[in-house]
Design a protein around this motif. Sequence first.
Motif, PDB file in Angstrom:
ATOM      1  N   MET A 142       0.847  -1.181   0.000  1.00 55.86           N
ATOM      2  CA  MET A 142       0.000   0.000   0.000  1.00 55.86           C
ATOM      3  C   MET A 142       0.888   1.238   0.000  1.00 55.86           C
ATOM      4  SD  MET A 142      -3.122  -1.229   0.076  1.00 55.86           S
ATOM      5  CE  MET A 142      -4.038   0.249   0.366  1.00 55.86           C
ATOM      6  N   ARG A 143       0.493   2.196  -0.816  1.00 52.64           N
ATOM      7  CA  ARG A 143       1.268   3.432  -0.886  1.00 52.64           C
ATOM      8  C   ARG A 143       1.039   4.301   0.349  1.00 52.64           C
ATOM      9  NH1 ARG A 143       1.861   5.813  -6.866  1.00 52.64           N
ATOM     10  NH2 ARG A 143       2.214   3.870  -7.936  1.00 52.64           N
ATOM     11  N   LEU A 144      -0.178   4.278   0.872  1.00 50.68           N
ATOM     12  CA  LEU A 144      -0.499   5.063   2.070  1.00 50.68           C
ATOM     13  C   LEU A 144      -0.948   4.114   3.167  1.00 50.68           C
ATOM     14  CD1 LEU A 144      -2.570   7.919   0.363  1.00 50.68           C
ATOM     15  CD2 LEU A 144      -0.196   8.036   1.147  1.00 50.68           C
ATOM     16  N   ASN A 145      -0.435   4.331   4.369  1.00 54.80           N
ATOM     17  CA  ASN A 145      -0.803   3.474   5.502  1.00 54.80           C
ATOM     18  C   ASN A 145      -2.119   3.866   6.133  1.00 54.80           C
ATOM     19  OD1 ASN A 145       1.519   1.894   5.268  1.00 54.80           O
ATOM     20  ND2 ASN A 145       2.708   3.354   6.477  1.00 54.80           N
ATOM     21  N   THR A 146      -2.556   5.078   5.858  1.00 55.03           N
ATOM     22  CA  THR A 146      -3.842   5.540   6.371  1.00 55.03           C
ATOM     23  C   THR A 146      -4.602   6.205   5.231  1.00 55.03           C
ATOM     24  OG1 THR A 146      -2.885   7.646   7.071  1.00 55.03           O
ATOM     25  CG2 THR A 146      -3.000   5.902   8.733  1.00 55.03           C
ATOM     26  N   PRO A 147      -5.914   6.122   5.274  1.00 59.71           N
ATOM     27  CA  PRO A 147      -6.695   6.732   4.197  1.00 59.71           C
ATOM     28  C   PRO A 147      -6.665   8.254   4.251  1.00 59.71           C
ATOM     29  CG  PRO A 147      -8.144   5.612   5.777  1.00 59.71           C
ATOM     30  CD  PRO A 147      -6.745   5.398   6.230  1.00 59.71           C
ATOM     31  N   ARG A 148      -6.649   8.856   3.081  1.00 58.19           N
ATOM     32  CA  ARG A 148      -6.832  10.301   2.971  1.00 58.19           C
ATOM     33  C   ARG A 148      -8.317  10.633   2.980  1.00 58.19           C
ATOM     34  NH1 ARG A 148      -2.615  11.382  -1.971  1.00 58.19           N
ATOM     35  NH2 ARG A 148      -0.742  11.681  -0.691  1.00 58.19           N
ATOM     36  N   ILE A 149      -9.099   9.721   2.440  1.00 58.77           N
ATOM     37  CA  ILE A 149     -10.560   9.844   2.429  1.00 58.77           C
ATOM     38  C   ILE A 149     -11.084   8.605   3.142  1.00 58.77           C
ATOM     39  CG2 ILE A 149     -12.637   9.952   1.010  1.00 58.77           C
ATOM     40  CD1 ILE A 149     -10.951  11.294  -1.180  1.00 58.77           C
ATOM     41  N   PRO A 150     -11.864   8.773   4.189  1.00 56.71           N
ATOM     42  CA  PRO A 150     -12.280   7.613   4.986  1.00 56.71           C
ATOM     43  C   PRO A 150     -13.278   6.715   4.264  1.00 56.71           C
ATOM     44  CG  PRO A 150     -13.429   9.573   5.734  1.00 56.71           C
ATOM     45  CD  PRO A 150     -12.426  10.033   4.707  1.00 56.71           C
ATOM     46  N   ALA A 151     -13.193   5.443   4.581  1.00 61.66           N
ATOM     47  CA  ALA A 151     -14.210   4.476   4.167  1.00 61.66           C
ATOM     48  C   ALA A 151     -15.340   4.599   5.188  1.00 61.66           C
ATOM     49  CB  ALA A 151     -13.637   3.064   4.157  1.00 61.66           C
ATOM     50  N   LEU A 152     -16.417   5.248   4.784  1.00 61.64           N
ATOM     51  CA  LEU A 152     -17.502   5.554   5.720  1.00 61.64           C
ATOM     52  C   LEU A 152     -18.216   4.304   6.207  1.00 61.64           C
ATOM     53  CD1 LEU A 152     -19.086   8.644   3.897  1.00 61.64           C
ATOM     54  CD2 LEU A 152     -17.389   8.633   5.755  1.00 61.64           C
ATOM     55  N   THR A 153     -18.593   4.339   7.473  1.00 55.39           N
ATOM     56  CA  THR A 153     -19.402   3.261   8.033  1.00 55.39           C
ATOM     57  C   THR A 153     -20.861   3.514   7.654  1.00 55.39           C
ATOM     58  OG1 THR A 153     -19.844   4.436  10.088  1.00 55.39           O
ATOM     59  CG2 THR A 153     -17.835   3.070  10.008  1.00 55.39           C
ATOM     60  N   PRO A 154     -21.709   2.486   7.722  1.00 50.67           N
ATOM     61  CA  PRO A 154     -23.123   2.698   7.404  1.00 50.67           C
ATOM     62  C   PRO A 154     -23.774   3.824   8.204  1.00 50.67           C
ATOM     63  CG  PRO A 154     -22.655   0.360   7.451  1.00 50.67           C
ATOM     64  CD  PRO A 154     -21.392   1.068   7.923  1.00 50.67           C
ATOM     65  N   ALA A 155     -23.358   4.007   9.432  1.00 43.26           N
ATOM     66  CA  ALA A 155     -23.932   5.083  10.255  1.00 43.26           C
ATOM     67  C   ALA A 155     -23.580   6.468   9.711  1.00 43.26           C
ATOM     68  CB  ALA A 155     -23.443   4.949  11.699  1.00 43.26           C
ATOM     69  N   GLU A 156     -22.523   6.547   8.918  1.00 40.01           N
ATOM     70  CA  GLU A 156     -22.082   7.830   8.368  1.00 40.01           C
ATOM     71  C   GLU A 156     -22.644   8.104   6.971  1.00 40.01           C
ATOM     72  OE1 GLU A 156     -17.621   8.369  10.096  1.00 40.01           O
ATOM     73  OE2 GLU A 156     -17.956   6.569   8.860  1.00 40.01           O
ATOM     74  N   TRP A 157     -23.338   7.133   6.387  1.00 43.65           N
ATOM     75  CA  TRP A 157     -23.837   7.293   5.027  1.00 43.65           C
ATOM     76  C   TRP A 157     -25.033   8.235   4.984  1.00 43.65           C
ATOM     77  CZ3 TRP A 157     -24.138   1.377   3.812  1.00 43.65           C
ATOM     78  CH2 TRP A 157     -22.841   0.871   3.642  1.00 43.65           C
ATOM     79  N   SER A 158     -25.082   9.045   3.951  1.00 40.98           N
ATOM     80  CA  SER A 158     -26.259   9.868   3.680  1.00 40.98           C
ATOM     81  C   SER A 158     -27.375   8.939   3.201  1.00 40.98           C
ATOM     82  CB  SER A 158     -25.938  10.894   2.592  1.00 40.98           C
ATOM     83  OG  SER A 158     -25.760  10.218   1.336  1.00 40.98           O
ATOM     84  N   PRO A 159     -28.614   9.425   3.178  1.00 40.45           N
ATOM     85  CA  PRO A 159     -29.692   8.583   2.635  1.00 40.45           C
ATOM     86  C   PRO A 159     -29.394   8.114   1.203  1.00 40.45           C
ATOM     87  CG  PRO A 159     -30.625  10.438   3.824  1.00 40.45           C
ATOM     88  CD  PRO A 159     -29.138  10.671   3.758  1.00 40.45           C
ATOM     89  N   LYS A 160     -28.818   8.982   0.378  1.00 38.66           N
ATOM     90  CA  LYS A 160     -28.474   8.591  -1.003  1.00 38.66           C
ATOM     91  C   LYS A 160     -27.405   7.500  -0.993  1.00 38.66           C
ATOM     92  CE  LYS A 160     -28.437  11.327  -4.651  1.00 38.66           C
ATOM     93  NZ  LYS A 160     -28.127  12.458  -5.512  1.00 38.66           N
ATOM     94  N   ALA A 161     -26.407   7.628  -0.137  1.00 38.31           N
ATOM     95  CA  ALA A 161     -25.353   6.616  -0.034  1.00 38.31           C
ATOM     96  C   ALA A 161     -25.933   5.289   0.444  1.00 38.31           C
ATOM     97  CB  ALA A 161     -24.249   7.092   0.897  1.00 38.31           C
ATOM     98  N   THR A 162     -26.840   5.339   1.401  1.00 37.39           N
ATOM     99  CA  THR A 162     -27.483   4.122   1.898  1.00 37.39           C
ATOM    100  C   THR A 162     -28.228   3.411   0.778  1.00 37.39           C
ATOM    101  OG1 THR A 162     -27.680   5.068   4.112  1.00 37.39           O
ATOM    102  CG2 THR A 162     -29.138   3.214   3.582  1.00 37.39           C
ATOM    103  N   GLU A 163     -28.922   4.171  -0.041  1.00 41.46           N
ATOM    104  CA  GLU A 163     -29.645   3.594  -1.180  1.00 41.46           C
ATOM    105  C   GLU A 163     -28.672   2.947  -2.174  1.00 41.46           C
ATOM    106  OE1 GLU A 163     -32.261   5.142  -4.991  1.00 41.46           O
ATOM    107  OE2 GLU A 163     -32.160   6.393  -3.211  1.00 41.46           O
ATOM    108  N   ILE A 164     -27.596   3.630  -2.498  1.00 41.17           N
ATOM    109  CA  ILE A 164     -26.608   3.107  -3.440  1.00 41.17           C
ATOM    110  C   ILE A 164     -25.959   1.842  -2.899  1.00 41.17           C
ATOM    111  CG2 ILE A 164     -24.349   3.576  -4.507  1.00 41.17           C
ATOM    112  CD1 ILE A 164     -25.275   6.567  -4.632  1.00 41.17           C
ATOM    113  N   MET A 165     -25.661   1.833  -1.617  1.00 41.21           N
ATOM    114  CA  MET A 165     -24.943   0.714  -1.015  1.00 41.21           C
ATOM    115  C   MET A 165     -25.828  -0.485  -0.685  1.00 41.21           C
ATOM    116  SD  MET A 165     -21.681   1.109  -0.898  1.00 41.21           S
ATOM    117  CE  MET A 165     -21.195  -0.090   0.338  1.00 41.21           C
ATOM    118  N   SER A 166     -27.133  -0.322  -0.712  1.00 42.41           N
ATOM    119  CA  SER A 166     -28.010  -1.419  -0.267  1.00 42.41           C
ATOM    120  C   SER A 166     -27.757  -2.738  -0.999  1.00 42.41           C
ATOM    121  CB  SER A 166     -29.479  -1.012  -0.326  1.00 42.41           C
ATOM    122  OG  SER A 166     -29.885  -0.784  -1.654  1.00 42.41           O
TER     123      SER A 166
END
Length: 180
Positions: free
Chosen positions: A1-25
């Motif tokens: 891995m080039r980076l050991n930590t994310p620059r942009i986080p991998a959001l948890t389901p609790a952090e998803w917007s309603p649109k993100a929740t729909e996309i991820m379902s």
Amino acid sequence: MRLNTPRIPALTPAEWSPKATEIMSPFVADGRDYNVFRTLMNHPDLAKRWLVFANHVLARSTLPEIDRELLILRIGHLCRADYEWNKHAEISRYLGMSEALISSSKSGPDTPKLQPFYRLLLTATDELHTDAHITDDTWKALSEHYSVEQMMDLVFTVGQYNMVSMALNSFGVQQDSPRT
């Protein structure tokens, strides 16, 4: 891995917007809530539109699955995108690709004992990566095996996963946790 930590986080389901929740379902429903998708939920509009194209390349392409995976593995390796390479090595094994062929994605077109057609696929990937162009000789040789649609899918497969590799590397998408 080039980076050991994310620059942009991998959001948890609790952090998803309603649109993100729909996309991820659909991804959550079948256990594919991978870090790449969870990271993209920081920009659901982009993710929704990208997923249409990505779905064509991965699931609706005219390329045989093994050919497609070899292209993806090679461009992932050339871009030093460990996340991509590891994920597609897993997919390749599931599809029955040999360990020797998977390894050839790292050693490239000069791999000893590599079938000539696979050598062509690796060469085309290298040419696209290096020069954004497939040479006439490689194009002609591949065209003896592939239709026009397949040639187009080849170029777009390499291009899609080059772009994905750039995103994964730049965003710092981390490897997925092993499933239990």
